[in-house]
Design a protein around this motif. Sequence first.
Motif, PDB file in Angstrom:
ATOM      1  N   VAL A 158       4.962 -22.956 -36.770  1.00 60.70           N
ATOM      2  CA  VAL A 158       5.961 -24.075 -36.371  1.00 60.70           C
ATOM      3  C   VAL A 158       7.349 -23.454 -35.649  1.00 60.70           C
ATOM      4  N   THR A 159       7.507 -24.314 -34.501  1.00 62.45           N
ATOM      5  CA  THR A 159       8.749 -24.113 -33.932  1.00 62.45           C
ATOM      6  C   THR A 159       9.665 -25.012 -34.262  1.00 62.45           C
ATOM      7  N   VAL A 160      10.857 -25.164 -34.868  1.00 63.85           N
ATOM      8  CA  VAL A 160      11.707 -26.157 -35.407  1.00 63.85           C
ATOM      9  C   VAL A 160      13.128 -25.669 -34.939  1.00 63.85           C
ATOM     10  N   ILE A 161      13.855 -26.738 -34.784  1.00 62.29           N
ATOM     11  CA  ILE A 161      15.395 -26.356 -34.628  1.00 62.29           C
ATOM     12  C   ILE A 161      15.871 -25.934 -35.807  1.00 62.29           C
ATOM     13  N   VAL A 181       1.707 -22.658 -50.331  1.00 64.94           N
ATOM     14  CA  VAL A 181       2.450 -21.467 -49.319  1.00 64.94           C
ATOM     15  C   VAL A 181       2.259 -20.293 -50.073  1.00 64.94           C
ATOM     16  N   ARG A 182       1.624 -19.201 -49.447  1.00 63.55           N
ATOM     17  CA  ARG A 182       1.837 -17.975 -50.130  1.00 63.55           C
ATOM     18  C   ARG A 182       2.764 -16.950 -49.356  1.00 63.55           C
ATOM     19  N   LYS A 183       3.052 -17.244 -48.190  1.00 69.01           N
ATOM     20  CA  LYS A 183       3.773 -16.326 -47.434  1.00 69.01           C
ATOM     21  C   LYS A 183       4.538 -17.308 -46.411  1.00 69.01           C
ATOM     22  N   VAL A 184       5.657 -16.666 -46.008  1.00 67.27           N
ATOM     23  CA  VAL A 184       6.632 -17.597 -44.812  1.00 67.27           C
ATOM     24  C   VAL A 184       7.170 -16.155 -44.270  1.00 67.27           C
ATOM     25  N   LYS A 185       7.133 -16.362 -42.774  1.00 70.87           N
ATOM     26  CA  LYS A 185       7.897 -15.231 -42.048  1.00 70.87           C
ATOM     27  C   LYS A 185       8.586 -16.045 -41.139  1.00 70.87           C
ATOM     28  N   ILE A 186      10.002 -15.692 -40.822  1.00 75.96           N
ATOM     29  CA  ILE A 186      10.854 -16.580 -39.982  1.00 75.96           C
ATOM     30  C   ILE A 186      11.493 -15.704 -39.009  1.00 75.96           C
ATOM     31  N   GLU A 187      11.483 -16.079 -37.732  1.00 76.22           N
ATOM     32  CA  GLU A 187      12.077 -15.175 -36.766  1.00 76.22           C
ATOM     33  C   GLU A 187      12.866 -16.278 -35.702  1.00 76.22           C
ATOM     34  N   ILE A 199       8.499 -20.208 -37.269  1.00 72.71           N
ATOM     35  CA  ILE A 199       8.090 -19.969 -38.684  1.00 72.71           C
ATOM     36  C   ILE A 199       6.734 -19.882 -38.918  1.00 72.71           C
ATOM     37  N   THR A 200       6.193 -19.121 -39.704  1.00 78.46           N
ATOM     38  CA  THR A 200       4.820 -18.739 -39.747  1.00 78.46           C
ATOM     39  C   THR A 200       4.635 -18.888 -41.288  1.00 78.46           C
ATOM     40  N   PHE A 201       3.738 -19.845 -41.557  1.00 78.83           N
ATOM     41  CA  PHE A 201       3.158 -20.333 -42.867  1.00 78.83           C
ATOM     42  C   PHE A 201       1.774 -19.543 -43.031  1.00 78.83           C
ATOM     43  N   THR A 202       1.759 -18.838 -44.347  1.00 79.14           N
ATOM     44  CA  THR A 202       0.327 -18.499 -44.611  1.00 79.14           C
ATOM     45  C   THR A 202       0.061 -19.338 -45.944  1.00 79.14           C
ATOM     46  N   ILE A 203      -1.012 -20.280 -45.850  1.00 78.01           N
ATOM     47  CA  ILE A 203      -0.959 -21.135 -47.003  1.00 78.01           C
ATOM     48  C   ILE A 203      -2.683 -21.001 -47.579  1.00 78.01           C
ATOM     49  N   ARG A 204      -2.719 -21.521 -48.601  1.00 80.57           N
ATOM     50  CA  ARG A 204      -4.161 -21.815 -49.224  1.00 80.57           C
ATOM     51  C   ARG A 204      -4.407 -23.311 -49.353  1.00 80.57           C
ATOM     52  N   VAL A 205      -5.595 -23.672 -48.747  1.00 82.85           N
ATOM     53  CA  VAL A 205      -5.884 -25.128 -48.880  1.00 82.85           C
ATOM     54  C   VAL A 205      -7.188 -25.425 -49.280  1.00 82.85           C
TER      55      VAL A 205
END
Length: 230
Positions: A158-161, A181-187, A199-205
């Motif tokens: 996700v690219t967000v302001i 949500v299992r992991k979150v990475k922000i740059e 923002i990169t979300f690693t999720i289980r669905v």
Amino acid sequence: MSDVWVISYGELASRLVIAAVLGGLVGWERELNNSPAGFRTHILVSVGSTLIMLISIYGFSDFMSEPRVTFDPRRISAQVVSGIGFLGAGTILRQGVTVSGLTTAASLWVVAGIGLAVGTGFMFAAVVTTVIALVSLELLNRIETLMHKKRSLRIIHVTVIDEPGKLGELASCIAGQGGNVRKVKIEERDENTAAELDITFTIRVPEAVPMAEMLDHIRSIYGVKQVRTE
């Protein structure tokens, strides 16, 4: 001098060996899971803690008959509890808001306690603690895997302001659609004059959750510029 402050070489050696075996069992489980601290590290921590406990109790027996000698076996061994924190901290890795290695740090702390218990001759507690640690690390991990067997692991970019509260809003949206949500990475990145976050979300669905619908809900959030999934 009372025999309670004296230990034979055979008993001393057996306690160190038992500590190595118990610590090695926990370390082997960590080794199989490719953890930062594995088989050898856990053995060393367990044996080292046992040695310190043995020194605390039996290392100063020659001075027990001296006048005005105050003896407290807890004073040296107590430093293991605080000192192991520095070693455990070395196994914890942080990337963005993602933290890993906490379980290994906890296992090192438990192994240090097992070593102290063996050093005092508290064998039953040491063995039971080892069994509980192995059950927690291995069996419960398998149960958790089975529970998530019907959930697939997905990655959402996700690219967000860059505004306060956006991360929480996105995570709440994902959770509201059935994702975990299992992991979150922000740059951070700067384009033109507006600061943006990748923002990169690693999720289980669950398999029943339609990803397209989840992505549409994410796109509807104010400030979201781009959404894609893997």
